[in-house]
Design a protein around this motif. Sequence first.
Motif, short mmCIF file in Angstrom:
data_model
loop_
_atom_site.label_atom_id
_atom_site.label_comp_id
_atom_site.label_asym_id
_atom_site.label_seq_id
_atom_site.Cartn_x
_atom_site.Cartn_y
_atom_site.Cartn_z
N SER A 172 0.84 -1.19 0.00
CA SER A 172 0.00 0.00 0.00
C SER A 172 0.87 1.24 0.00
N VAL A 173 0.27 2.34 -0.43
CA VAL A 173 0.92 3.65 -0.39
C VAL A 173 -0.02 4.59 0.36
N ARG A 174 0.52 5.32 1.32
CA ARG A 174 -0.28 6.24 2.12
C ARG A 174 0.44 7.59 2.20
N HIS A 175 -0.35 8.67 2.08
CA HIS A 175 0.21 10.02 2.23
C HIS A 175 -0.56 10.75 3.32
N ASP A 176 0.18 11.31 4.26
CA ASP A 176 -0.39 12.09 5.35
C ASP A 176 0.04 13.53 5.21
N GLY A 177 -0.91 14.46 5.28
CA GLY A 177 -0.60 15.88 5.33
C GLY A 177 -0.91 16.44 6.70
N VAL A 178 0.09 16.99 7.35
CA VAL A 178 -0.07 17.51 8.71
C VAL A 178 0.40 18.96 8.70
N GLY A 179 -0.40 19.82 8.06
CA GLY A 179 0.01 21.20 7.86
C GLY A 179 0.21 21.97 9.14
N HIS A 180 -0.62 21.73 10.15
CA HIS A 180 -0.49 22.52 11.38
C HIS A 180 0.76 22.16 12.17
N LEU A 181 1.39 21.02 11.83
CA LEU A 181 2.68 20.67 12.43
C LEU A 181 3.83 20.85 11.45
N GLY A 182 3.52 21.19 10.20
CA GLY A 182 4.56 21.57 9.27
C GLY A 182 5.27 20.45 8.55
N PHE A 183 4.62 19.28 8.35
CA PHE A 183 5.29 18.24 7.57
C PHE A 183 4.27 17.36 6.86
N THR A 219 9.54 5.09 4.44
CA THR A 219 8.80 6.32 4.74
C THR A 219 9.65 7.55 4.40
N TRP A 220 9.05 8.46 3.63
CA TRP A 220 9.68 9.74 3.32
C TRP A 220 8.91 10.85 4.02
N VAL A 221 9.60 11.67 4.77
CA VAL A 221 8.99 12.78 5.50
C VAL A 221 9.56 14.08 4.97
N ARG A 222 8.69 15.01 4.58
CA ARG A 222 9.11 16.32 4.09
C ARG A 222 8.67 17.40 5.06
N TYR A 223 9.63 18.19 5.53
CA TYR A 223 9.35 19.28 6.46
C TYR A 223 9.13 20.56 5.66
#
Length: 308
Positions: A172-183, A219-223
């Motif tokens: 599976s592929v999952r994308h999380d957007g957490v704008g209020h924490l900036g990543f 997992t790739w995390v972008r700040y």
Amino acid sequence: MLPCNLLVPGTGQLFRGETAAGRRLLVTAGGLLAGAFAGGLFLGSTGASDVAAAVGVPLLVVGLGGFFTLGAVDAIGTFTDSADAFPQGVQRDAWNARLRAGLLLQVAPASGSTDRPALGAFVRARWSRLSVAADGGTLPGLDEWWVSGGAGARLVKFGDLTDAAGLWLEASVRHDGVGHLGFEATRVRVTLQSTLPFGVFSARLGRVTSLLRLGLDPTWVRYRAAGATNFELPVSGGFEVRWALVDWLRLYFGYENARDGLVGGNYLGFLGVLFAGVELALPAQWVLDLRALAGTPAGFFATLEWRL
């Protein structure tokens, strides 16, 4: 474990290894435990606590999960008098459903937000050899959301009771957007899952099902603020024991070591959750699933789904 021959003739012999089925179960449990503890000892000898946390925890979870699964089956078998190896309650269980579609409500801390419930929707379809899934959700009022999709293929079939019983390879592929924490985080998960209804061993245990999972989570995390990217390769895993107590009531418990912010883990950490829940089969093929979580996060799930 409880003595299994008190109320159910033959079950005690099964789990003492005095039958072929019992010997297979005991060898499986012994292999799981030996592999888990050998992996833990190897990681401990490296002195790398972060590696031990990332890899050792799910290895131990899978090994102990196999052990506790057999313990649960042992206890349930003690008080079981059903001779049906595949009752209606198991046919309509989550792991065996051909089609599932529903809505999710989660009341739990997620990414530091403790005052808002998460809302989501999902769909799952399964055929004899293939499966597909998709889901998504959001925290209303915050810049936080997720979307995922995946597929699976059955590698090995366990018995002739159902096509869903077997060893599955799932991706599976999952994308999380957490704008209020900036990543933002993108995760690719590749997992082996063993789905084992114990009716393949003994008709008296046909209402119990075991699920064991072990996989990798690149997992790739972008700040967003810094524009930096981080890559991690943790191991995920877990176990689940399901009991169709009666045809309209199913109980389950287990542990999941994963990276999903709204399921278990904290995006960048290695903690998971213990969980326990109950499923109620409603009229017109609707199912209400209520689940409590203890871990990161701690909270409560409520799912209403249509199941075929």
